[in-house]
Design a protein around this motif. Structure first.
Motif, PDB file in Angstrom:
ATOM      1  N   PRO A 165       0.690  -1.159  -0.075  1.00  0.00           N
ATOM      2  CA  PRO A 165      -0.078   0.016   0.133  1.00  0.00           C
ATOM      3  C   PRO A 165       0.839   1.400   0.022  1.00  0.00           C
ATOM      4  N   SER A 166       2.049   1.338   0.822  1.00  0.00           N
ATOM      5  CA  SER A 166       2.553   2.538   0.919  1.00  0.00           C
ATOM      6  C   SER A 166       3.842   2.522  -0.139  1.00  0.00           C
ATOM      7  N   LYS A 167       4.282   1.316  -0.505  1.00  0.00           N
ATOM      8  CA  LYS A 167       5.516   0.928  -1.513  1.00  0.00           C
ATOM      9  C   LYS A 167       6.558   1.287  -0.679  1.00  0.00           C
ATOM     10  N   ARG A 168       6.700   0.988   0.241  1.00  0.00           N
ATOM     11  CA  ARG A 168       7.850   1.050   1.404  1.00  0.00           C
ATOM     12  C   ARG A 168       8.296  -0.210   1.635  1.00  0.00           C
ATOM     13  N   CYS A 169       9.794  -0.099   2.091  1.00  0.00           N
ATOM     14  CA  CYS A 169      10.237  -1.226   2.826  1.00  0.00           C
ATOM     15  C   CYS A 169      10.168  -1.254   4.309  1.00  0.00           C
ATOM     16  N   ARG A 170      10.040  -2.367   4.979  1.00  0.00           N
ATOM     17  CA  ARG A 170       9.672  -2.458   6.177  1.00  0.00           C
ATOM     18  C   ARG A 170      11.022  -2.669   6.961  1.00  0.00           C
ATOM     19  N   GLN A 171      11.966  -2.905   6.391  1.00  0.00           N
ATOM     20  CA  GLN A 171      13.168  -3.137   6.941  1.00  0.00           C
ATOM     21  C   GLN A 171      13.990  -1.503   6.998  1.00  0.00           C
ATOM     22  N   CYS A 172      14.125  -0.767   5.866  1.00  0.00           N
ATOM     23  CA  CYS A 172      14.634   0.634   6.081  1.00  0.00           C
ATOM     24  C   CYS A 172      13.862   1.776   6.231  1.00  0.00           C
ATOM     25  N   GLY A 173      12.439   1.382   5.896  1.00  0.00           N
ATOM     26  CA  GLY A 173      11.471   2.404   5.896  1.00  0.00           C
ATOM     27  C   GLY A 173      11.355   3.440   4.487  1.00  0.00           C
ATOM     28  N   CYS A 174      12.201   3.097   3.402  1.00  0.00           N
ATOM     29  CA  CYS A 174      12.433   3.770   2.544  1.00  0.00           C
ATOM     30  C   CYS A 174      11.121   3.714   1.507  1.00  0.00           C
ATOM     31  N   TYR A 175      10.960   4.689   0.636  1.00  0.00           N
ATOM     32  CA  TYR A 175       9.879   4.459  -0.644  1.00  0.00           C
ATOM     33  C   TYR A 175      10.749   3.863  -1.604  1.00  0.00           C
ATOM     34  N   MET A 176      10.210   2.819  -1.810  1.00  0.00           N
ATOM     35  CA  MET A 176      11.135   2.034  -2.940  1.00  0.00           C
ATOM     36  C   MET A 176      11.176   2.598  -4.282  1.00  0.00           C
ATOM     37  N   GLU A 177      10.019   3.021  -4.827  1.00  0.00           N
ATOM     38  CA  GLU A 177       9.944   3.796  -6.151  1.00  0.00           C
ATOM     39  C   GLU A 177      11.014   4.699  -6.272  1.00  0.00           C
ATOM     40  N   HIS A 178      11.411   5.381  -5.013  1.00  0.00           N
ATOM     41  CA  HIS A 178      12.530   6.360  -5.292  1.00  0.00           C
ATOM     42  C   HIS A 178      14.001   5.961  -4.927  1.00  0.00           C
ATOM     43  N   LYS A 179      14.235   5.100  -3.840  1.00  0.00           N
ATOM     44  CA  LYS A 179      15.161   4.655  -3.537  1.00  0.00           C
ATOM     45  C   LYS A 179      15.857   3.821  -4.781  1.00  0.00           C
ATOM     46  N   THR A 180      15.047   2.933  -5.553  1.00  0.00           N
ATOM     47  CA  THR A 180      15.958   2.117  -6.372  1.00  0.00           C
ATOM     48  C   THR A 180      16.213   2.810  -7.708  1.00  0.00           C
ATOM     49  N   GLY A 181      16.143   4.205  -7.678  1.00  0.00           N
ATOM     50  CA  GLY A 181      16.628   4.871  -8.841  1.00  0.00           C
ATOM     51  C   GLY A 181      17.951   5.379  -8.435  1.00  0.00           C
ATOM     52  N   TYR A 182      18.557   5.416  -7.530  1.00  0.00           N
ATOM     53  CA  TYR A 182      19.959   5.777  -7.026  1.00  0.00           C
ATOM     54  C   TYR A 182      20.732   4.696  -7.074  1.00  0.00           C
ATOM     55  N   THR A 183      22.066   4.867  -7.850  1.00  0.00           N
ATOM     56  CA  THR A 183      23.096   3.940  -7.701  1.00  0.00           C
ATOM     57  C   THR A 183      23.715   3.703  -6.368  1.00  0.00           C
ATOM     58  N   ALA A 184      23.809   4.485  -5.501  1.00  0.00           N
ATOM     59  CA  ALA A 184      24.168   4.516  -4.172  1.00  0.00           C
ATOM     60  C   ALA A 184      23.518   3.502  -3.361  1.00  0.00           C
ATOM     61  N   SER A 185      22.244   3.545  -3.772  1.00  0.00           N
ATOM     62  CA  SER A 185      21.359   2.531  -2.840  1.00  0.00           C
ATOM     63  C   SER A 185      21.753   1.130  -2.711  1.00  0.00           C
ATOM     64  N   LYS A 186      21.061   0.655  -1.504  1.00  0.00           N
ATOM     65  CA  LYS A 186      21.400  -0.770  -1.268  1.00  0.00           C
ATOM     66  C   LYS A 186      20.182  -1.436  -0.795  1.00  0.00           C
ATOM     67  N   CYS A 187      20.069  -2.453  -0.811  1.00  0.00           N
ATOM     68  CA  CYS A 187      18.784  -3.163  -0.231  1.00  0.00           C
ATOM     69  C   CYS A 187      19.377  -3.471   1.129  1.00  0.00           C
ATOM     70  N   PRO A 188      18.384  -3.242   2.218  1.00  0.00           N
ATOM     71  CA  PRO A 188      18.676  -3.549   3.514  1.00  0.00           C
ATOM     72  C   PRO A 188      19.145  -4.954   3.739  1.00  0.00           C
ATOM     73  N   VAL A 189      18.345  -5.749   2.932  1.00  0.00           N
ATOM     74  CA  VAL A 189      18.452  -7.330   3.170  1.00  0.00           C
ATOM     75  C   VAL A 189      19.373  -8.025   2.017  1.00  0.00           C
ATOM     76  N   ASN A 190      19.975  -7.069   1.098  1.00  0.00           N
ATOM     77  CA  ASN A 190      20.744  -7.593   0.129  1.00  0.00           C
ATOM     78  C   ASN A 190      20.357  -8.455  -1.089  1.00  0.00           C
ATOM     79  N   LYS A 191      19.149  -7.987  -1.369  1.00  0.00           N
ATOM     80  CA  LYS A 191      18.416  -8.578  -2.638  1.00  0.00           C
ATOM     81  C   LYS A 191      18.791  -7.962  -4.051  1.00  0.00           C
ATOM     82  N   TRP A 192      19.513  -6.745  -3.830  1.00  0.00           N
ATOM     83  CA  TRP A 192      19.758  -6.209  -5.119  1.00  0.00           C
ATOM     84  C   TRP A 192      21.087  -5.476  -4.773  1.00  0.00           C
TER      85      TRP A 192
END
Length: 84
Positions: free
Chosen positions: A57-84
């Protein structure tokens, strides 16, 4: 379940966001690419969407709290559970 139970605490979310901003600024200062390609962003987001930590519903990660539609667009971003 309330947001405070579902996502990290606000101080933890602020720490995560601050770290991402610092990493993006570091990349910019080093003349590295800041944004992922659209293909990479979509790949990352598709992995998020099938992850058990993704809140649809919120398109957020429960581990980091980030809005993933935005976070996934930055090269510096990292998945908090190492899935990408």
């Amino acid at each position: 379940m309330s947001d405070s139970e579902q996502f990290p605490s606000l101080p933890e979310q602020a720490k995560n966001t601050t770290q991402l901003i610092a990493d993006v600024i570091r990349d910019a200062l080093q003349n590295h690419t800041i944004f992922t390609t659209e293909t990479e962003k979509n790949r990352r987001l598709s992995l998020c969407m099938i992850c058990e930590h993704f809140d649809s519903p919120s398109k957020r990660c429960r581990q980091c709290g980030c809005y993933m539609e935005h976070k996934t667009g930055y090269t510096a971003s990292k998945c908090p559970v190492n899935k990408w």
